[in-house]
Design an enzyme around this catalytic site. Sequence first.
Site, PDB file in Angstrom:
ATOM      1  N   ASP A   7       0.876  -1.176   0.000  1.00  0.00           N
ATOM      2  CA  ASP A   7       0.000   0.000   0.000  1.00  0.00           C
ATOM      3  C   ASP A   7       0.915   1.228   0.000  1.00  0.00           C
ATOM      4  OD1 ASP A   7       0.869   0.391   2.608  1.00  0.00           O
ATOM      5  OD2 ASP A   7      -1.125   0.331   3.512  1.00  0.00           O
ATOM      6  N   HIS A   8       0.339   2.392   0.216  1.00  0.00           N
ATOM      7  CA  HIS A   8       1.137   3.623   0.176  1.00  0.00           C
ATOM      8  C   HIS A   8       2.223   3.630   1.253  1.00  0.00           C
ATOM      9  CE1 HIS A   8      -2.358   4.005   2.726  1.00  0.00           C
ATOM     10  NE2 HIS A   8      -1.727   4.923   3.432  1.00  0.00           N
ATOM     11  N   CYS A  64       3.256  -3.004   3.952  1.00  0.00           N
ATOM     12  CA  CYS A  64       2.389  -1.870   4.312  1.00  0.00           C
ATOM     13  C   CYS A  64       3.123  -1.109   5.412  1.00  0.00           C
ATOM     14  CB  CYS A  64       0.982  -2.315   4.714  1.00  0.00           C
ATOM     15  SG  CYS A  64       0.858  -3.278   6.233  1.00  0.00           S
ATOM     16  N   THR A  66       3.072  -1.045   8.740  1.00  0.00           N
ATOM     17  CA  THR A  66       3.619  -1.901   9.796  1.00  0.00           C
ATOM     18  C   THR A  66       3.858  -3.338   9.346  1.00  0.00           C
ATOM     19  OG1 THR A  66       1.391  -2.515  10.453  1.00  0.00           O
ATOM     20  CG2 THR A  66       2.395  -0.625  11.607  1.00  0.00           C
ATOM     21  N   HIS A  97      11.240 -23.110   9.699  1.00  0.00           N
ATOM     22  CA  HIS A  97      10.281 -23.840  10.541  1.00  0.00           C
ATOM     23  C   HIS A  97       8.850 -23.760  10.033  1.00  0.00           C
ATOM     24  CE1 HIS A  97      12.782 -24.125  14.524  1.00  0.00           C
ATOM     25  NE2 HIS A  97      13.473 -24.481  13.457  1.00  0.00           N
ATOM     26  N   ARG A 131      10.571 -32.536  11.409  1.00  0.00           N
ATOM     27  CA  ARG A 131       9.493 -32.436  12.404  1.00  0.00           C
ATOM     28  C   ARG A 131       8.538 -31.286  12.088  1.00  0.00           C
ATOM     29  NH1 ARG A 131      13.820 -29.678  14.608  1.00  0.00           N
ATOM     30  NH2 ARG A 131      13.362 -27.859  15.908  1.00  0.00           N
ATOM     31  N   HIS A 132       9.008 -30.323  11.293  1.00  0.00           N
ATOM     32  CA  HIS A 132       8.161 -29.166  10.973  1.00  0.00           C
ATOM     33  C   HIS A 132       7.109 -29.492   9.910  1.00  0.00           C
ATOM     34  CE1 HIS A 132      10.904 -26.964  13.440  1.00  0.00           C
ATOM     35  NE2 HIS A 132      11.910 -27.356  12.684  1.00  0.00           N
TER      36      HIS A 132
HETATM   37  C1  RB5 Z   1      -1.852   2.912   6.385  1.00  0.00           C
HETATM   38  O1  RB5 Z   1      -1.825   4.161   6.991  1.00  0.00           O
HETATM   39  C2  RB5 Z   1      -1.514   1.832   7.395  1.00  0.00           C
HETATM   40  O2  RB5 Z   1      -2.568   1.645   8.272  1.00  0.00           O
HETATM   41  C3  RB5 Z   1      -1.148   0.557   6.682  1.00  0.00           C
HETATM   42  O3  RB5 Z   1      -0.067   0.779   5.836  1.00  0.00           O
HETATM   43  C4  RB5 Z   1      -0.733  -0.616   7.540  1.00  0.00           C
HETATM   44  O4  RB5 Z   1       0.245  -0.232   8.459  1.00  0.00           O
HETATM   45  C5  RB5 Z   1      -1.804  -1.397   8.147  1.00  0.00           C
HETATM   46  O5  RB5 Z   1      -1.566  -2.407   8.821  1.00  0.00           O
END
Ligand code: RB5
Length: 145
Positions: A7-8, A64, A66, A97, A131-132
Amino acid sequence: MIFIGCDHGGFEIKEKICDYLEENSIKYSDLGTNGTTSVDYPEFAEKVAKSVVSDEDNLGVLVCGTGIGVSIVANKIKGIRAALCHNVHYAQMARKHNNANVLCLGGRELSENEALDVLKAFLNTDFEGGRHQKRIAQISEIEKY
Ligand code: RB5
């Protein structure tokens, strides 16, 4: 084939990853987004995840802000084992694993160099099996219901 999407919040890192794959003649398909205009990560995560499951040799990379949103979405798709990796060790373990087939990264959490190091670790580490393997089969069983 490696399918890649973002995403952005992940656009800049995604571009660096595409440059790296290009420079190293690694086959990939960039499914967008293609700019920093705000978009919704579920659309891109779904596209990548559905492309990855079309062949068991495929891998995916999703970025994205996070890495959390894309990992939640990708793991909704049957056959996807998406791992949000914060460092090289996570990427190695996700492959060794968990036989992860989608790498999720936080574009606002990692520097470009850190993200590339995590990507390289993911691409250069194999599933250990043994085992995995039994546990991966158990995940597939859960997906049937
Ligand atoms: C976008 O602002 C943000 O929420 C997205 O990139 C991501 O981090 C969501 O999990």
